[in-house]
Each structure stands twice: as C-alpha cells, then as structure tokens.
Design a protein around this motif. Structure first.
Motif, mmCIF file in Angstrom:
data_model
loop_
_atom_site.group_PDB
_atom_site.id
_atom_site.type_symbol
_atom_site.label_atom_id
_atom_site.label_comp_id
_atom_site.label_asym_id
_atom_site.label_seq_id
_atom_site.Cartn_x
_atom_site.Cartn_y
_atom_site.Cartn_z
ATOM 1 N N GLY A 7 -12.506 11.527 -13.974
ATOM 2 C CA GLY A 7 -12.913 11.594 -12.579
ATOM 3 C C GLY A 7 -11.717 11.839 -11.686
ATOM 4 N N SER A 8 -11.983 11.910 -10.402
ATOM 5 C CA SER A 8 -10.931 12.135 -9.421
ATOM 6 C C SER A 8 -10.431 10.809 -8.850
ATOM 7 C CB SER A 8 -11.460 13.010 -8.279
ATOM 8 O OG SER A 8 -11.886 14.268 -8.759
ATOM 9 N N THR A 9 -9.256 10.844 -8.226
ATOM 10 C CA THR A 9 -8.697 9.628 -7.638
ATOM 11 C C THR A 9 -9.501 9.203 -6.409
ATOM 12 O OG1 THR A 9 -7.130 10.788 -6.191
ATOM 13 C CG2 THR A 9 -6.395 10.255 -8.436
ATOM 14 N N GLN A 10 -9.483 7.910 -6.130
ATOM 15 C CA GLN A 10 -10.198 7.330 -4.988
ATOM 16 C C GLN A 10 -9.322 6.270 -4.304
ATOM 17 O OE1 GLN A 10 -14.488 6.439 -5.897
ATOM 18 N NE2 GLN A 10 -13.918 7.077 -7.963
ATOM 19 N N ILE A 11 -8.099 6.649 -4.056
ATOM 20 C CA ILE A 11 -7.146 5.716 -3.458
ATOM 21 C C ILE A 11 -7.579 5.316 -2.045
ATOM 22 C CG2 ILE A 11 -4.722 5.371 -2.822
ATOM 23 C CD1 ILE A 11 -4.001 7.446 -4.966
ATOM 24 N N GLU A 12 -8.239 6.209 -1.343
ATOM 25 C CA GLU A 12 -8.708 5.892 0.007
ATOM 26 C C GLU A 12 -9.610 4.661 -0.001
ATOM 27 O OE1 GLU A 12 -11.248 7.865 3.729
ATOM 28 O OE2 GLU A 12 -10.676 9.104 2.007
ATOM 29 N N LYS A 13 -10.508 4.576 -0.975
ATOM 30 C CA LYS A 13 -11.403 3.425 -1.067
ATOM 31 C C LYS A 13 -10.625 2.139 -1.341
ATOM 32 C CE LYS A 13 -15.454 6.043 -2.662
ATOM 33 N NZ LYS A 13 -16.433 6.227 -3.766
ATOM 34 N N VAL A 14 -9.579 2.243 -2.170
ATOM 35 C CA VAL A 14 -8.753 1.077 -2.479
ATOM 36 C C VAL A 14 -8.075 0.554 -1.216
ATOM 37 C CG1 VAL A 14 -6.678 0.290 -3.698
ATOM 38 C CG2 VAL A 14 -8.340 1.747 -4.874
ATOM 39 N N LEU A 15 -7.464 1.445 -0.454
ATOM 40 C CA LEU A 15 -6.741 1.025 0.748
ATOM 41 C C LEU A 15 -7.686 0.480 1.820
ATOM 42 C CD1 LEU A 15 -4.051 3.855 1.041
ATOM 43 C CD2 LEU A 15 -3.931 1.671 -0.170
ATOM 44 N N LYS A 16 -8.863 1.101 1.951
ATOM 45 C CA LYS A 16 -9.843 0.590 2.915
ATOM 46 C C LYS A 16 -10.298 -0.810 2.536
ATOM 47 C CE LYS A 16 -11.827 4.859 4.784
ATOM 48 N NZ LYS A 16 -13.043 5.708 4.892
ATOM 49 N N ARG A 17 -10.488 -1.036 1.245
ATOM 50 C CA ARG A 17 -10.885 -2.371 0.783
ATOM 51 C C ARG A 17 -9.790 -3.386 1.074
ATOM 52 N NH1 ARG A 17 -15.432 -4.914 -1.889
ATOM 53 N NH2 ARG A 17 -14.691 -7.043 -2.207
ATOM 54 N N GLU A 51 -6.115 13.372 -3.052
ATOM 55 C CA GLU A 51 -6.776 13.189 -1.766
ATOM 56 C C GLU A 51 -5.868 13.650 -0.630
ATOM 57 O OE1 GLU A 51 -8.642 9.039 -1.954
ATOM 58 O OE2 GLU A 51 -7.573 9.208 -3.855
ATOM 59 N N ASP A 52 -6.367 13.600 0.583
ATOM 60 C CA ASP A 52 -5.600 14.032 1.742
ATOM 61 C C ASP A 52 -4.490 13.033 2.035
ATOM 62 O OD1 ASP A 52 -5.375 15.861 4.166
ATOM 63 O OD2 ASP A 52 -5.550 13.885 5.113
ATOM 64 N N ILE A 53 -3.248 13.483 2.013
ATOM 65 C CA ILE A 53 -2.104 12.593 2.149
ATOM 66 C C ILE A 53 -2.038 11.945 3.532
ATOM 67 C CG2 ILE A 53 -0.529 14.445 2.838
ATOM 68 C CD1 ILE A 53 1.651 12.978 1.189
ATOM 69 N N LEU A 69 -3.945 4.894 6.449
ATOM 70 C CA LEU A 69 -4.420 3.608 5.936
ATOM 71 C C LEU A 69 -3.250 2.729 5.493
ATOM 72 C CD1 LEU A 69 -7.505 4.835 3.895
ATOM 73 C CD2 LEU A 69 -7.565 3.350 5.912
ATOM 74 N N ALA A 70 -2.243 3.336 4.870
ATOM 75 C CA ALA A 70 -1.061 2.571 4.468
ATOM 76 C C ALA A 70 -0.365 1.988 5.692
ATOM 77 C CB ALA A 70 -0.104 3.461 3.682
ATOM 78 N N GLY A 71 -0.337 2.758 6.780
ATOM 79 C CA GLY A 71 0.245 2.257 8.016
ATOM 80 C C GLY A 71 -0.529 1.079 8.578
ATOM 81 N N GLN A 72 -1.847 1.128 8.468
ATOM 82 C CA GLN A 72 -2.671 -0.005 8.908
ATOM 83 C C GLN A 72 -2.342 -1.260 8.111
ATOM 84 O OE1 GLN A 72 -6.937 0.528 9.468
ATOM 85 N NE2 GLN A 72 -6.665 2.724 9.698
ATOM 86 N N LEU A 73 -2.146 -1.098 6.801
ATOM 87 C CA LEU A 73 -1.778 -2.248 5.974
ATOM 88 C C LEU A 73 -0.430 -2.805 6.412
ATOM 89 C CD1 LEU A 73 -2.926 -1.000 2.457
ATOM 90 C CD2 LEU A 73 -3.970 -2.792 3.851
ATOM 91 N N GLY A 74 0.481 -1.917 6.786
ATOM 92 C CA GLY A 74 1.770 -2.369 7.289
ATOM 93 C C GLY A 74 1.629 -3.202 8.554
ATOM 94 N N PHE A 88 3.478 6.050 1.044
ATOM 95 C CA PHE A 88 2.525 4.947 1.213
ATOM 96 C C PHE A 88 3.241 3.597 1.158
ATOM 97 C CE2 PHE A 88 -0.579 7.924 -1.204
ATOM 98 C CZ PHE A 88 -0.651 8.748 -0.088
ATOM 99 N N ALA A 89 4.187 3.477 0.242
ATOM 100 C CA ALA A 89 4.947 2.234 0.133
ATOM 101 C C ALA A 89 5.745 1.983 1.405
ATOM 102 C CB ALA A 89 5.880 2.293 -1.078
#
Length: 243
Positions: free
Chosen positions: A115-125, A147-149, A155-160, A184-185
C-alpha cells in the motif's frame, strides 16, 4: 486552480547507508535539548509503516518495543499507543497500553500489506491525542514518503507548537525521503536518525533512550547509563545534557 506539488516517493531507494557517528551525535544532541520531564510518567506514540516492504523491520519492532517498556519501567510508568498503516487506506491506532505483553500481542497479530504511505493520518492522530492529554514523544519508523511534503510539514509544525517532538527513524538510503523526514523532525522540535539492518542494536539503544528520557528526564538516563555501561549511545546523550 494552482498546480499541486508532486508527492515524494521513496519506494525505489538506493542501497542503504549505515548511520555515521556524526549523524548519531546530531540526533542525540537534539534529543538532549528537549525540555526535561518532571514526572515519572510518560506517554509515547509508536508509529510504524506496515506496508509490504516493512515486514522484517516490523518483526524487529516487536522486540524493540519490549525493550522500551523494560528500560522506561525501571524509573516510572510508560504508556504507548501503537499506530500503523498498511494496505488500501488502512490506518489503525491502539488504545494506550502500559505493558509489553499487551502491545506484543497487538503487534504480532499484524501482517504487513502492500500500500501507500499514510503519514498524514499518523500526524493528525498525534495532534488529536496530545490535545486531549499531553504526549511526550512521537516515534515514527518508516522507509518511504508518498504524500504532499507541505501538508505533512504543516502538521509537524502543529506538533511543535504543542510541544510534541517527532523522532523520525528512517530505514534505507533514499535521499529525498531523508530530506522530508529531517524537515518533519525539525519542525516538530524532534530529531532524525537513519538506520538499516547493520544498525539494529543502535536503533534499540536510541529508542530505549527516548523512552527513558520521556519518563524520567536526565536523572533516569544517569541511572540507565550506570546499569548499562556498554550503551555508548546513552553515554553520548548524557554528556550533552547540562547537570
């Protein structure tokens, strides 16, 4: 409509490169700069890519998570939420668990699917979880990003902003994926570290260090280092944290 930026794919990666001492030092230095944990309780999201190329590393992760619980449990309570994606749009999150047997049962029941990556869903969660109750760290282990970088960077910025650092563990040597994971890090206030089969023990040491630090801060890492004198990664980390 504005033209959409192409997604970044990491499925056709070149031969993997081993982590260099400089890369490990940079990773540990970033971890050392995180705010100190003041309570002996930590919450950690353990997110993994479970697409077809990841089966071997998934099996390794079953053992690694047990080590995270074991080392963190010496100083306090660690709660882990497992998140994984695989197949056609399947992305699942476990409840928060506080014992390795429970998490091992969950992980051994999962088989990787193409399948394809779903990192967006991980970060939203992750954003959702830390908004409800503070999460100390997000660990992500993967080898690709399709996915779209810019979306993921936002989303990574929101986590920050929420004080939730992402520790991006990159398997393989794809330079485009490496660039994305590093961004992202950085945006989340976390750190990036590459690894491959030859660096399995290094990955275990670093993940254990993240778990111990999330639970007990510097004092916990001092005790951890004394009991594990061969843990060179932990020794490097301690050398960079102020007394």
């Amino acid at each position: 409509m504005p033209e959409r930026k192409p997604a970044i794919s990491g499925k056709s990666a070149p031969p993997a490169k081993k982590s260099t001492d400089k890369e490990v030092d940079i990773f540990l230095d970033k971890l050392a700069r995180l705010p100190k944990t003041t309570s002996a309780k930590g919450r950690l999201i353990f997110a993994l890519d479970a697409t077809a190329s990841r089966q071997m590393t998934w099996d390794q992760a079953c053992h690694i998570q047990a080590m995270m619980f074991k080392e963190a449990g010496r100083v306090g309570d660690l709660e882990i939420q497992l998140i994984f994606y695989r197949g056609f749009g399947e992305c699942k999150a476990s409840t928060w668990v506080s014992d390795t047997d429970h998490l091992t049962r969950l992980m051994t029941s999962v088989h990787c699917l193409a399948g394809s990556t779903q990192i967006e869903k991980v970060l939203k969660r992750a954003v959702k979880e830390t908004t409800k109750k503070k999460v100390n760290a997000l660990v992500f282990v993967g080898d690709a990003m399709e996915e779209d970088i810019d979306t993921l960077g936002h989303l990574a910025g929101q986590l920050g902003l929420h004080g939730l650092p992402c520790f991006m563990f990159h398997e393989g040597g794809d330079p485009i994926v490496q660039t994305a994971f590093k961004q992202f890090a950085r945006l989340s206030g976390g750190a990036y570290c590459p690894f491959n089969d030859g660096a399995a023990q290094q990955l275990k040491d670093l993940l254990a260090a993240v778990a111990v630090f999330a639970v007990g801060g510097r004092k916990a890492l001092v005790d951890y280092s004394q009991k594990n004198k061969n843990k060179t990664m932990t020794a490097k980390l301690l050398a960079q944290i102020p007394e």
